[in-house]
Design a protein around this motif. Structure first.
Motif, PDB file in Angstrom:
ATOM      1  N   HIS A 151     -19.933  33.817 -53.755  1.00  0.00           N
ATOM      2  CA  HIS A 151     -19.610  33.431 -52.382  1.00  0.00           C
ATOM      3  C   HIS A 151     -18.355  34.172 -51.929  1.00  0.00           C
ATOM      4  O   HIS A 151     -17.472  34.468 -52.741  1.00  0.00           O
ATOM      5  CB  HIS A 151     -19.349  31.924 -52.283  1.00  0.00           C
ATOM      6  N   TYR A 152     -18.291  34.437 -50.644  1.00  0.00           N
ATOM      7  CA  TYR A 152     -17.093  35.090 -50.116  1.00  0.00           C
ATOM      8  C   TYR A 152     -15.965  34.067 -49.990  1.00  0.00           C
ATOM      9  O   TYR A 152     -16.168  32.951 -49.513  1.00  0.00           O
ATOM     10  CB  TYR A 152     -17.358  35.730 -48.750  1.00  0.00           C
ATOM     11  N   PHE A 160     -16.647  26.490 -53.375  1.00  0.00           N
ATOM     12  CA  PHE A 160     -15.712  26.843 -52.311  1.00  0.00           C
ATOM     13  C   PHE A 160     -14.391  27.306 -52.919  1.00  0.00           C
ATOM     14  O   PHE A 160     -13.849  26.661 -53.817  1.00  0.00           O
ATOM     15  CB  PHE A 160     -15.441  25.643 -51.400  1.00  0.00           C
ATOM     16  N   GLY A 161     -13.879  28.406 -52.446  1.00  0.00           N
ATOM     17  CA  GLY A 161     -12.512  28.803 -52.780  1.00  0.00           C
ATOM     18  C   GLY A 161     -12.284  29.399 -54.146  1.00  0.00           C
ATOM     19  O   GLY A 161     -11.157  29.780 -54.468  1.00  0.00           O
ATOM     20  N   ASN A 162     -13.329  29.486 -54.979  1.00  0.00           N
ATOM     21  CA  ASN A 162     -13.145  29.955 -56.350  1.00  0.00           C
ATOM     22  C   ASN A 162     -14.152  31.035 -56.702  1.00  0.00           C
ATOM     23  O   ASN A 162     -15.348  30.876 -56.430  1.00  0.00           O
ATOM     24  CB  ASN A 162     -13.290  28.783 -57.338  1.00  0.00           C
ATOM     25  N   PRO A 163     -13.711  32.127 -57.322  1.00  0.00           N
ATOM     26  CA  PRO A 163     -14.643  33.174 -57.739  1.00  0.00           C
ATOM     27  C   PRO A 163     -15.500  32.720 -58.909  1.00  0.00           C
ATOM     28  O   PRO A 163     -15.285  31.634 -59.466  1.00  0.00           O
ATOM     29  CB  PRO A 163     -13.714  34.329 -58.141  1.00  0.00           C
ATOM     30  N   MET A 164     -16.444  33.546 -59.318  1.00  0.00           N
ATOM     31  CA  MET A 164     -17.368  33.160 -60.391  1.00  0.00           C
ATOM     32  C   MET A 164     -16.659  33.025 -61.734  1.00  0.00           C
ATOM     33  O   MET A 164     -17.022  32.174 -62.548  1.00  0.00           O
ATOM     34  CB  MET A 164     -18.511  34.181 -60.486  1.00  0.00           C
ATOM     35  N   ASN A 165     -15.662  33.869 -62.004  1.00  0.00           N
ATOM     36  CA  ASN A 165     -14.827  33.707 -63.210  1.00  0.00           C
ATOM     37  C   ASN A 165     -15.630  33.564 -64.499  1.00  0.00           C
ATOM     38  O   ASN A 165     -15.298  32.732 -65.340  1.00  0.00           O
ATOM     39  CB  ASN A 165     -13.918  32.485 -63.055  1.00  0.00           C
ATOM     40  N   GLY A 202     -18.117  31.969 -65.048  1.00  0.00           N
ATOM     41  CA  GLY A 202     -18.646  30.615 -65.196  1.00  0.00           C
ATOM     42  C   GLY A 202     -17.616  29.504 -65.182  1.00  0.00           C
ATOM     43  O   GLY A 202     -17.980  28.330 -65.286  1.00  0.00           O
ATOM     44  N   GLY A 203     -16.345  29.795 -65.060  1.00  0.00           N
ATOM     45  CA  GLY A 203     -15.344  28.728 -65.038  1.00  0.00           C
ATOM     46  C   GLY A 203     -13.962  29.267 -64.776  1.00  0.00           C
ATOM     47  O   GLY A 203     -13.789  30.474 -64.750  1.00  0.00           O
ATOM     48  N   PRO A 204     -12.963  28.419 -64.534  1.00  0.00           N
ATOM     49  CA  PRO A 204     -13.041  26.956 -64.500  1.00  0.00           C
ATOM     50  C   PRO A 204     -13.746  26.452 -63.240  1.00  0.00           C
ATOM     51  O   PRO A 204     -13.925  27.188 -62.280  1.00  0.00           O
ATOM     52  CB  PRO A 204     -11.567  26.536 -64.504  1.00  0.00           C
ATOM     53  N   ARG A 205     -14.110  25.194 -63.268  1.00  0.00           N
ATOM     54  CA  ARG A 205     -14.823  24.557 -62.168  1.00  0.00           C
ATOM     55  C   ARG A 205     -14.086  23.285 -61.742  1.00  0.00           C
ATOM     56  O   ARG A 205     -13.055  22.936 -62.319  1.00  0.00           O
ATOM     57  CB  ARG A 205     -16.247  24.191 -62.608  1.00  0.00           C
ATOM     58  N   ALA A 206     -14.650  22.604 -60.767  1.00  0.00           N
ATOM     59  CA  ALA A 206     -14.139  21.290 -60.360  1.00  0.00           C
ATOM     60  C   ALA A 206     -15.313  20.484 -59.819  1.00  0.00           C
ATOM     61  O   ALA A 206     -15.737  20.683 -58.684  1.00  0.00           O
ATOM     62  CB  ALA A 206     -13.047  21.414 -59.292  1.00  0.00           C
ATOM     63  N   GLY A 207     -15.859  19.610 -60.640  1.00  0.00           N
ATOM     64  CA  GLY A 207     -16.973  18.788 -60.186  1.00  0.00           C
ATOM     65  C   GLY A 207     -16.485  17.689 -59.253  1.00  0.00           C
ATOM     66  O   GLY A 207     -15.494  17.032 -59.536  1.00  0.00           O
ATOM     67  N   PHE A 208     -17.172  17.510 -58.110  1.00  0.00           N
ATOM     68  CA  PHE A 208     -16.770  16.389 -57.248  1.00  0.00           C
ATOM     69  C   PHE A 208     -17.560  15.145 -57.626  1.00  0.00           C
ATOM     70  O   PHE A 208     -18.669  15.220 -58.165  1.00  0.00           O
ATOM     71  CB  PHE A 208     -16.893  16.731 -55.759  1.00  0.00           C
ATOM     72  N   PHE A 209     -16.969  13.998 -57.356  1.00  0.00           N
ATOM     73  CA  PHE A 209     -17.563  12.703 -57.737  1.00  0.00           C
ATOM     74  C   PHE A 209     -17.192  11.705 -56.645  1.00  0.00           C
ATOM     75  O   PHE A 209     -16.010  11.424 -56.428  1.00  0.00           O
ATOM     76  CB  PHE A 209     -16.998  12.248 -59.082  1.00  0.00           C
ATOM     77  N   ALA A 210     -18.202  11.180 -55.947  1.00  0.00           N
ATOM     78  CA  ALA A 210     -17.977  10.251 -54.833  1.00  0.00           C
ATOM     79  C   ALA A 210     -18.857   9.023 -54.985  1.00  0.00           C
ATOM     80  O   ALA A 210     -19.973   9.108 -55.513  1.00  0.00           O
ATOM     81  CB  ALA A 210     -18.284  10.947 -53.506  1.00  0.00           C
ATOM     82  N   VAL A 211     -18.359   7.878 -54.521  1.00  0.00           N
ATOM     83  CA  VAL A 211     -19.132   6.629 -54.562  1.00  0.00           C
ATOM     84  C   VAL A 211     -19.003   5.910 -53.229  1.00  0.00           C
ATOM     85  O   VAL A 211     -18.071   6.151 -52.458  1.00  0.00           O
ATOM     86  CB  VAL A 211     -18.673   5.689 -55.700  1.00  0.00           C
ATOM     87  N   ARG A 212     -19.952   5.020 -52.975  1.00  0.00           N
ATOM     88  CA  ARG A 212     -19.842   4.200 -51.766  1.00  0.00           C
ATOM     89  C   ARG A 212     -18.747   3.155 -51.931  1.00  0.00           C
ATOM     90  O   ARG A 212     -18.292   2.873 -53.046  1.00  0.00           O
ATOM     91  CB  ARG A 212     -21.181   3.540 -51.438  1.00  0.00           C
ATOM     92  N   ASN A 213     -18.319   2.589 -50.833  1.00  0.00           N
ATOM     93  CA  ASN A 213     -17.179   1.665 -50.823  1.00  0.00           C
ATOM     94  C   ASN A 213     -17.577   0.282 -51.352  1.00  0.00           C
ATOM     95  O   ASN A 213     -17.805  -0.656 -50.599  1.00  0.00           O
ATOM     96  CB  ASN A 213     -16.611   1.544 -49.410  1.00  0.00           C
ATOM     97  N   ASP A 214     -17.655   0.200 -52.662  1.00  0.00           N
ATOM     98  CA  ASP A 214     -17.988  -1.036 -53.355  1.00  0.00           C
ATOM     99  C   ASP A 214     -16.950  -1.205 -54.460  1.00  0.00           C
ATOM    100  O   ASP A 214     -16.830  -0.355 -55.340  1.00  0.00           O
ATOM    101  CB  ASP A 214     -19.398  -0.945 -53.936  1.00  0.00           C
ATOM    102  N   LYS A 215     -16.185  -2.292 -54.418  1.00  0.00           N
ATOM    103  CA  LYS A 215     -15.074  -2.456 -55.365  1.00  0.00           C
ATOM    104  C   LYS A 215     -15.533  -2.408 -56.812  1.00  0.00           C
ATOM    105  O   LYS A 215     -14.837  -1.874 -57.682  1.00  0.00           O
ATOM    106  CB  LYS A 215     -14.338  -3.774 -55.078  1.00  0.00           C
ATOM    107  N   LYS A 216     -16.706  -2.970 -57.083  1.00  0.00           N
ATOM    108  CA  LYS A 216     -17.198  -2.952 -58.460  1.00  0.00           C
ATOM    109  C   LYS A 216     -17.531  -1.530 -58.907  1.00  0.00           C
ATOM    110  O   LYS A 216     -17.285  -1.151 -60.048  1.00  0.00           O
ATOM    111  CB  LYS A 216     -18.427  -3.853 -58.578  1.00  0.00           C
ATOM    112  N   LEU A 217     -18.109  -0.743 -57.981  1.00  0.00           N
ATOM    113  CA  LEU A 217     -18.395   0.651 -58.300  1.00  0.00           C
ATOM    114  C   LEU A 217     -17.110   1.434 -58.515  1.00  0.00           C
ATOM    115  O   LEU A 217     -16.976   2.209 -59.463  1.00  0.00           O
ATOM    116  CB  LEU A 217     -19.196   1.298 -57.169  1.00  0.00           C
ATOM    117  N   ILE A 218     -16.151   1.234 -57.625  1.00  0.00           N
ATOM    118  CA  ILE A 218     -14.891   1.982 -57.700  1.00  0.00           C
ATOM    119  C   ILE A 218     -14.176   1.693 -59.008  1.00  0.00           C
ATOM    120  O   ILE A 218     -13.590   2.591 -59.622  1.00  0.00           O
ATOM    121  CB  ILE A 218     -13.996   1.633 -56.484  1.00  0.00           C
TER     122      ILE A 218
END
Length: 451
Positions: A78-79, A265-270, A272-288
């Motif tokens: 990606h550019y 986004f923002g990182n060259p292929m390198n 294969g790494g390093p990377r940054a996996g994103f992790f998101a959850v819905r607004n549920d206190k038990k999940l959080i």
């Protein structure tokens, strides 16, 4: 040059003896043969002479601009706007570590808070952590989280899964006693809904990717979520974030957890790494509470000023020790900041345009590749396209390399049912002349093989 390069080769034997090994080969015996290579640099050379020698060795490498690459399968060209690298090389970001002392880490904490906010808006979920190691580790953590949350021990994933993610997932769940069940794909290369219905009962979670490993956009993803929820399982979606300017956000069609690769986004292929996996959850206190990784929050200090802190630290290993939700320590913060800068640069309009260009390039690629091979599945592809051939793909690949083109990812090793096929990929950086050159080269190679 006043300084000299001082190699340790003269002391290698002493060092090995001290740690109880007789040779370098014995020390690295757990590494597959052929992977390790020693650089035999002469002793007594100046730093400049060593610099010249290393550059001579590095000249053997060729960049994706010098050798067009269609490899894909999880690592893409990606550019990256020039200012992204400039900003993350500022010492405030480059030297920052885990912000355990928020009072002196406000800059990094705010940058990570902005990263979380951007990802949350992108995936349509309210709570995002400050990144995982990569997409694969995020999947492993999602499986463990689903098991903790539901108190069930079976996790369902599509058989059309990256081999790297599959190995990472199986490593993560082995110690937790979680069983992985793989659902086959249907005639369109997408999740077999009927097979999923037969298997979902008693599952902790159901995972699906959009697009999937074959680059196909899952057309019945909403139905998959409903099947998961009807069985009281968590619905986890793995999304390529570069597609979310044109595809619906996972949170909008019922995802409880969304994961993916922020480093697109923002990182060259390198390599294969390093990377940054994103992790998101819905607004549920038990999940959080069951969520892995760091969460950066915004609050007010004692004088009413805006301040940033690490929130809900009672989930983490520096407080909970063995009872922590995960053991993430050195997360990929700088990679995440680079992703945030790139995302902020694109904005909604730029993100949509990025997705449209990739989709158009993929469509053109499919059309041209159909002239020399078989497009394996019907459907809409984004980036990756699986193509079948009548002659061994390793022959095609080697001949392409001889012509200065890097071909696709061989699928036969991990998906033998697909025969002599490879996964090719394009992005917004792919030029029309690269695709035309690939098709022309393949046509020549196939004709030569048939003579």
């Amino acid at each position: 040059m006043g300084k000299h390069y001082i190699p340790n080769s003269a002391h290698k034997g002493e060092m090995l003896e001290e740690i109880g090994f007789s040779s370098t080969e014995e020390l690295f015996s757990d590494v597959p043969r052929g992977v390790l290579k020693e650089f035999s640099l002469p002793e007594g050379k100046s730093e400049y002479e060593v610099f010249l020698e290393m550059n001579r060795i590095l000249e053997k490498n060729r960049t994706v601009l010098e050798m067009p690459s269609f490899l894909g399968a999880g690592t893409y060209f990606h550019y990256i706007p020039a200012h992204v690298k400039y900003l993350i090389e500022r010492s405030e970001f480059l030297t920052a570590y885990t912000p355990y002392q928020p009072e002196i880490s406000q800059g990094m904490l705010q940058a990570l808070f902005e990263y979380q906010s951007l990802i949350g808006e992108l995936v349509g979920l309210e709570v995002v952590n400050a990144s995982m190691y990569d997409w694969g580790s995020a999947l492993g953590e999602a499986a463990r989280m689903a098991a903790r949350f539901t108190r069930k021990s079976r996790f369902i994933v599509p058989k059309a899964l990256s081999p790297e993610k599959r190995m990472t997932l199986e490593t993560y769940v082995e110690g937790a006693g979680i069983e992985i069940e793989y659902i086959p794909w249907d005639e369109n290369g997408q999740v077999d809904i009927e097979k999923l219905k037969e298997s979902v009962e008693g599952a902790a979670g159901v995972y699906v990717e959009v697009p999937n490993f074959f680059g196909l956009i899952e057309e019945r993803v909403r139905a998959i979520g409903e099947i998961a929820h009807d069985a009281k399982a968590l619905f986890i979606v793995g999304a390529d974030p570069t597609s979310l300017g044109i595809l619906e956000a996972p949170g909008n069609y019922g995802a409880d957890i969304a994961i993916g690769e922020a480093a697109f986004f923002g990182n060259p292929m390198n390599f294969g790494g390093p990377r940054a996996g994103f992790f998101a959850v819905r607004n549920d206190k038990k999940l959080i509470r069951q969520m892995p990784g760091r969460i950066i929050g915004m609050t007010r200090d004692g004088e009413g000023r805006r301040a940033f802190v690490m929130a809900l630290q009672t989930r983490e290993q520096h407080i909970r020790r063995a009872k922590a939700t995960s053991n993430i320590c050195s997360n990929e913060a700088l990679v995440a900041v680079a992703a945030a800068i790139h995302l902020a640069t694109l904005g909604p309009k730029g993100l949509r345009e990025l997705g449209e260009v990739i989709l158009k390039n993929t469509a053109y690629f499919k059309k041209r590749m159909g002239e020399v091979g078989e497009i394996l599945f019907d459907g809409i592809n984004f980036k990756d396209v699986p193509v079948g051939f009548e002659i061994p793909y390793d022959v095609l690949h080697e001949r392409l390399l001889e012509r200065g083109i890097h071909g696709g990812y061989y699928l036969g090793k991990h998906f033998p049912e697909l025969g002599e096929s490879a996964l090719f990929a394009v992005t917004e950086t792919t030029r029309k002349e690269w695709v035309d050159g690939l098709v022309s080269a393949l046509g020549e190679i196939i004709n030569e093989a048939e003579l």
